[in-house]
Design a protein around this motif. Structure first.
Motif, PDB file in Angstrom:
ATOM      1  N   LEU A 236       0.826  -1.207   0.000  1.00 47.81           N
ATOM      2  CA  LEU A 236       0.000   0.000   0.000  1.00 47.81           C
ATOM      3  C   LEU A 236       0.859   1.257   0.000  1.00 47.81           C
ATOM      4  O   LEU A 236       0.526   2.264  -0.658  1.00 47.81           O
ATOM      5  CB  LEU A 236      -0.938  -0.005   1.210  1.00 47.81           C
ATOM      6  N   GLU A 237       1.960   1.202   0.738  1.00 46.24           N
ATOM      7  CA  GLU A 237       2.867   2.351   0.761  1.00 46.24           C
ATOM      8  C   GLU A 237       3.507   2.576  -0.608  1.00 46.24           C
ATOM      9  O   GLU A 237       3.691   3.727  -1.054  1.00 46.24           O
ATOM     10  CB  GLU A 237       3.936   2.143   1.829  1.00 46.24           C
ATOM     11  N   LEU A 238       3.837   1.494  -1.322  1.00 49.24           N
ATOM     12  CA  LEU A 238       4.373   1.612  -2.683  1.00 49.24           C
ATOM     13  C   LEU A 238       3.320   2.187  -3.631  1.00 49.24           C
ATOM     14  O   LEU A 238       3.622   3.033  -4.494  1.00 49.24           O
ATOM     15  CB  LEU A 238       4.851   0.247  -3.188  1.00 49.24           C
ATOM     16  N   LEU A 239       2.094   1.698  -3.455  1.00 45.29           N
ATOM     17  CA  LEU A 239       1.005   2.183  -4.296  1.00 45.29           C
ATOM     18  C   LEU A 239       0.745   3.662  -4.044  1.00 45.29           C
ATOM     19  O   LEU A 239       0.407   4.424  -4.969  1.00 45.29           O
ATOM     20  CB  LEU A 239      -0.260   1.368  -4.019  1.00 45.29           C
ATOM     21  N   LEU A 240       0.948   4.083  -2.795  1.00 50.40           N
ATOM     22  CA  LEU A 240       0.726   5.481  -2.430  1.00 50.40           C
ATOM     23  C   LEU A 240       1.729   6.415  -3.118  1.00 50.40           C
ATOM     24  O   LEU A 240       1.453   7.605  -3.313  1.00 50.40           O
ATOM     25  CB  LEU A 240       0.810   5.633  -0.904  1.00 50.40           C
ATOM     26  N   GLU A 241       2.871   5.856  -3.505  1.00 42.72           N
ATOM     27  CA  GLU A 241       3.916   6.667  -4.133  1.00 42.72           C
ATOM     28  C   GLU A 241       3.752   6.750  -5.668  1.00 42.72           C
ATOM     29  O   GLU A 241       4.581   7.382  -6.345  1.00 42.72           O
ATOM     30  CB  GLU A 241       5.290   6.082  -3.798  1.00 42.72           C
ATOM     31  N   SER A 242       2.727   6.130  -6.222  1.00 38.01           N
ATOM     32  CA  SER A 242       2.491   6.155  -7.673  1.00 38.01           C
ATOM     33  C   SER A 242       2.195   7.580  -8.146  1.00 38.01           C
ATOM     34  O   SER A 242       1.469   8.333  -7.476  1.00 38.01           O
ATOM     35  CB  SER A 242       1.315   5.242  -8.044  1.00 38.01           C
ATOM     36  N   ASP A 243       2.709   7.942  -9.315  1.00 40.94           N
ATOM     37  CA  ASP A 243       2.554   9.299  -9.829  1.00 40.94           C
ATOM     38  C   ASP A 243       1.144   9.580 -10.319  1.00 40.94           C
ATOM     39  O   ASP A 243       0.657  10.717 -10.238  1.00 40.94           O
ATOM     40  CB  ASP A 243       3.547   9.534 -10.993  1.00 40.94           C
ATOM     41  N   ASP A 244       0.488   8.547 -10.828  1.00 40.50           N
ATOM     42  CA  ASP A 244      -0.841   8.753 -11.398  1.00 40.50           C
ATOM     43  C   ASP A 244      -1.972   8.504 -10.393  1.00 40.50           C
ATOM     44  O   ASP A 244      -3.120   8.319 -10.771  1.00 40.50           O
ATOM     45  CB  ASP A 244      -1.020   7.848 -12.616  1.00 40.50           C
ATOM     46  N   LEU A 245      -1.629   8.492  -9.131  1.00 43.55           N
ATOM     47  CA  LEU A 245      -2.629   8.222  -8.098  1.00 43.55           C
ATOM     48  C   LEU A 245      -3.487   9.461  -7.869  1.00 43.55           C
ATOM     49  O   LEU A 245      -2.977  10.564  -7.690  1.00 43.55           O
ATOM     50  CB  LEU A 245      -1.944   7.802  -6.793  1.00 43.55           C
ATOM     51  N   GLN A 246      -4.806   9.260  -7.859  1.00 41.11           N
ATOM     52  CA  GLN A 246      -5.732  10.354  -7.587  1.00 41.11           C
ATOM     53  C   GLN A 246      -5.796  10.623  -6.077  1.00 41.11           C
ATOM     54  O   GLN A 246      -5.533   9.754  -5.252  1.00 41.11           O
ATOM     55  CB  GLN A 246      -7.129  10.001  -8.113  1.00 41.11           C
ATOM     56  N   GLU A 247      -6.184  11.881  -5.750  1.00 39.04           N
ATOM     57  CA  GLU A 247      -6.240  12.284  -4.326  1.00 39.04           C
ATOM     58  C   GLU A 247      -7.236  11.433  -3.555  1.00 39.04           C
ATOM     59  O   GLU A 247      -6.967  10.996  -2.433  1.00 39.04           O
ATOM     60  CB  GLU A 247      -6.628  13.761  -4.236  1.00 39.04           C
ATOM     61  N   LYS A 248      -8.369  11.170  -4.140  1.00 39.71           N
ATOM     62  CA  LYS A 248      -9.399  10.377  -3.463  1.00 39.71           C
ATOM     63  C   LYS A 248      -8.904   8.957  -3.217  1.00 39.71           C
ATOM     64  O   LYS A 248      -9.124   8.373  -2.140  1.00 39.71           O
ATOM     65  CB  LYS A 248     -10.662  10.363  -4.306  1.00 39.71           C
TER      66      LYS A 248
END
Length: 428
Positions: A236-248
């Motif tokens: 989840l922490e890796l996923l949180l660092e994704s560039d295309d991740l939306q704020e929601k």
């Protein structure tokens, strides 16, 4: 009271009761036999006196006892008919003894030469009373000798008989489930002790199997559950660092990470409770409560400063206990953390350490907590979503495992928790 002493007490009471009854019966029978013997002697003396009177009438003039054991007084015929042979104990002054003497007296009457006389015959009771007194002391000393003999038998013979029982008891007291100890084996031919030994070994074997099974479960659960939780948080922490991740989506991932962290803490707390209840923390050392308190005070200094809490500790190294170091750290840490996290802004926390007690008080809510439920598992402040509700339950479990008392009270708008370390305190 020890079993041997309790047996001795019951035997002594029974012996006292039996010998007491026997002594009373013996005394009554002895006194009755002595009185019967004296009465027979008085009756015989009476007959001898009557025979002598018929030979020597001058004896009728013996109106006082003097040095003799009889006296004769002339009476009317009517008076003589009213006198029946009667035996009586009394005291009489004897010139030859120059003192009052206990005597047995026979009152009787007889006719001689158409005249009537009253005859009183006496017999001394001094020797008989001495005999009764000697008999009493003989019974008394017999009782003392019996009691002393019972004590000697209890401490030599009975102690030897009960030796296997105490050997089994001592082995049970010192038996450690976490050690590879052999089964209990004592030298005895007594059937009951052999049965006790077999039952103890069967119980220990079952307890050891259960202990091993529970220990393996907690160790496996700790490893198997913690690993996937750690992987989930890491992913989840890796996923949180994704560039295309939306704020929601980022907020949702943060919420899931927080829930996972809480699950991790909950798992650790439950495993700790299981280990405490299974007595898996057996190693002990002497620890200063003051030093442990000071350590955690410095550890939580940032939180104390953040809330601007006035924190003071009053005490010294006089309170030292023999406990497992990890459990004591958990106990003190949970109470200090509880006092800080449930405090208010600009509040205060005070720790007081005496020779046998640790007390921590903090400001907070203006109403008292319910002392009946605050130590229950999962009992927590509904407004604190991060709390597992197991902190105080863990503290209570640690205290119960050592037989010490953890109590809560609300005084002067302060919430106070006190631990009495009497049962594991180290004497200075």
């Amino acid at each position: 009271m020890k079993l041997l002493n309790q047996s001795l007490l019951y035997v002594t009471l029974v012996m006292f009761f039996i010998i007491g009854i026997w002594a009373v019966i013996f005394y009554v029978n002895l006194k009755d036999e002595i009185r019967d013997s004296i009465d027979d002697g008085l009756e015989n003396n009476k007959l001898l006196i009557l025979q002598k009177v018929r030979v020597d009438s001058t004896l009728l003039l013996q109106n006082e006892f003097g040095g003799n054991n009889f006296e004769i007084h002339e009476i009317s015929k009517q008076q003589s008919f009213q006198i029946k042979d009667k035996y009586k104990d009394t005291l009489m002054y004897r010139q030859n003894e120059d003192d009052l003497e206990p005597v047995r007296i026979l009152h009787s009457a007889f006719e001689y030469d158409a005249r009537y006389y009253r005859l009183n015959v006496i017999s001394s009771l001094v020797e008989e009373d001495d005999l009764i007194e000697d008999s009493f002391w003989s019974v008394f000393w017999l009782f003392i000798i019996l009691i002393v003999s019972l004590v000697i038998i209890n401490n030599i013979v009975f102690r030897k008989i009960w030796k296997p029982f105490y050997e089994i008891l001592n082995r049970l007291k010192t038996y450690r489930l976490d050690k590879s100890e052999t089964t209990i084996k004592v030298q005895t031919n007594t059937k009951e002790f052999i049965q006790l030994q077999d039952a103890s070994n069967a119980l220990l074997l079952h307890s050891k199997e259960t202990y091993t099974s529970q220990k393996q479960f907690t160790e496996n659960a700790s490893h198997e559950i913690q690993t996937p939780i750690a992987i989930i948080i890491s992913k989840l922490e890796l996923l949180l660092e994704s560039d295309d991740l939306q704020e929601k989506e980022g907020k949702t991932i943060v919420e899931v990470i927080n829930i996972s962290e809480r699950l991790k803490k909950l798992n650790n707390s439950l495993l700790l409770l299981a280990k405490i209840e299974n007595n898996q923390f057996l190693e002990q050392k002497i620890i200063s409560i003051y030093e442990v308190s000071q350590y955690f005070l410095s550890s939580y200094r940032d939180f104390i400063n953040y809330k601007n809490i006035d924190f003071k500790i009053d005490g010294d190294d006089s309170l030292q206990v023999s406990m497992n170091f990890s459990l004591l750290e958990t106990l003190i840490s949970n109470l200090i953390k509880n006092a800080i996290f449930h405090n208010k802004e600009n509040g205060n926390v005070s720790i007081r350490i005496t020779k046998k007690e640790f007390t921590i008080c903090n400001s907070g809510k203006s109403t008292a907590l319910n002392p009946e439920i605050i130590f229950n598992r999962f009992e927590k402040d509904a407004s604190n979503g991060k709390s597992t509700g197991l902190g105080l339950a863990i503290c209570q479990a640690i205290c119960k495992s050592y037989g010490i008392h953890l109590t809560y009270h609300f005084k002067e708008n302060k919430h106070c928790f006190a631990i009495n370390f009497d049962n594991c305190k180290v004497s200075n």
